[in-house]
Design an enzyme around this catalytic site. Sequence first.
Site, PDB file in Angstrom:
ATOM      1  N   ARG A   1     -15.989 -34.628  22.929  1.00  0.00           N
ATOM      2  CA  ARG A   1     -17.073 -35.543  23.238  1.00  0.00           C
ATOM      3  C   ARG A   1     -17.483 -36.353  22.101  1.00  0.00           C
ATOM      4  O   ARG A   1     -17.841 -37.543  22.447  1.00  0.00           O
ATOM      5  CB  ARG A   1     -18.501 -34.588  23.246  1.00  0.00           C
TER       6      ARG A   1
ATOM      7  N   ASN B   1     -20.720 -30.828  27.568  1.00  0.00           N
ATOM      8  CA  ASN B   1     -19.763 -29.666  27.966  1.00  0.00           C
ATOM      9  C   ASN B   1     -20.544 -29.265  29.418  1.00  0.00           C
ATOM     10  O   ASN B   1     -21.834 -29.403  29.423  1.00  0.00           O
ATOM     11  CB  ASN B   1     -19.798 -28.851  26.956  1.00  0.00           C
TER      12      ASN B   1
END
Length: 90
Positions: free
Chosen positions: A20, A38
């Site tokens: 990320r 997530n």
Amino acid sequence: MGVARRRVIAHGRVQGVFFRDATRREAERLGVAGWARNTSDGTVEAVFEGDHEAVEAMVGFVRGGPGHASVTQVDVSAEEPEGLEGFSVR
């Protein structure tokens, strides 16, 4: 080609490998807005919004898997742009 928006879901070893954060840095470099998070099933979901070419470059970045990630599949869907600004990690 105007503004584009894509929702992507990356499968494989994509959590716990700075996926990320690497995605956020690349999006900021390309001037793409959106977010990445997530999910409970072990995937990473992201939305990219901005210049068509830059958004497609982000989809390619996810397919390649940043850093130590191992991407096995990427689901991509087109959506209507919402005028997002900035990129966040959720």
